[in-house]
Design a protein around this motif. Structure first.
Motif: not given
Length: 296
Positions: A174-177, A115
């Protein structure tokens, strides 16, 4: 001298040196090969070496992992590098752009996410690139056994501010986790103490627990909830005190004064009150029974 420059680099980097760094400092490929063949340097992975006089510490493992993947330390690895965690987790957490490739044959595990990170959320600290503290807190929460204590400590010790964490969240929402940290961030941004006290009053009334007074004067303070007859005090910690060091010090002084005066102090956090109000009430009932038995 080349040897002096190399020794200084190794000492300043936890025993780790890369092939590129050694060449930059003036070493020839033949000299590097001699160090490896003699055992003076241990190859962790192609192009990354550990000096034989150094142990493979957590800091050394992290430096090597960042070098191998040309990555940014993030999540719990960044928390360790910032001093927020005492130990480096077994799997070293990293971020690298999708365009950067790297394979590790080093004797340690990595958790690499592909990312891009906003430039304002990355810094170079003691020679490696890491996520800054606000984003580190947000990303690490999802991986920790006690995320509330981690988030709490970061605010209380002034390593981050609510405002800085909020801005980092907005840039990376919006980043996972990252949404795992949202409940803690929302609580830190509002009057959670007032809300938790409201929930607590409702629970006391629902369970028909009597004998209590709210905001009972005690010296220069007030007790959040007090059972004067039994000498039981309940102190509820919202998030406001974590943003105000003087408030934190005052609460600690009040708790000490209550204990010295013979009160049994039961501290609860906003999360305990809002997530497990029945459990909190059960602890209070048990404390009241013990105190009554001693007084009776």
């Amino acid at each position: 001298m080349v040897a002096t420059r190399v020794a200084r680099r190794i000492a300043d980097h936890d025993g780790i040196i890369t092939h590129a760094e050694a060449v930059e400092l003036g070493m020839t490929r033949a000299a590097i090969r001699t160090r490896i063949d003699s055992g003076a340097w241990r190859r962790l992975t192609p192009g990354v070496y550990l000096c034989g006089t150094h142990d493979l510490t957590g800091a050394a493992r992290l430096r090597a992992a960042v070098a191998v993947h040309r990555a940014v330390a993030d999540r719990t690895a960044a928390a360790f590098w910032h001093g927020m965690l005492d130990d480096l987790p077994a799997a070293i957490t990293l971020s690298a752009p999708p365009t950067v490739t790297g394979r590790s044959s080093a004797p340690f595990a990595t958790d690499l996410v592909r990312r891009e990170l906003p430039p304002e959320d990355v810094e170079t600290l003691r020679g490696i690139r890491v996520t800054r503290r606000p984003l580190t807190v947000l990303l690490a929460v999802a991986l920790l056994d006690d995320p509330q204590a981690f988030f709490d400590c970061a605010l209380q010790t002034g390593q981050v501010t609510v405002e800085a964490v909020q801005r980092a969240f907005e840039r990376n929402s919006r980043r996972p986790g990252i949404r795992a940290a949202l409940p803690y961030l929302e609580a830190a941004s509002c009057d959670s103490e007032a809300e938790s006290e409201r929930v607590f009053v409702e629970q006391l009334r629902t369970e028909e627990i009597g004998g209590w007074e709210q905001q009972l004067p005690f010296g220069r303070w007030r007790i959040d909830f007090a059972w004067p007859a039994e000498g039981v005090a309940v102190e509820i910690s919202g998030w406001a005190y974590h943003r105000d060091h003087d408030r934190f010090e005052s609460d600690a002084a009040k708790a000490a004064a209550l204990a010295a005066a013979g009160w049994l102090v039961l501290p609860f956090t906003w999360r305990q009150i809002t997530m497990d109000p029945i459990g909190c009430v059960e602890k209070i009932v048990a404390a009241i029974r013990v105190r009554r038995a001693r007084l009776g």
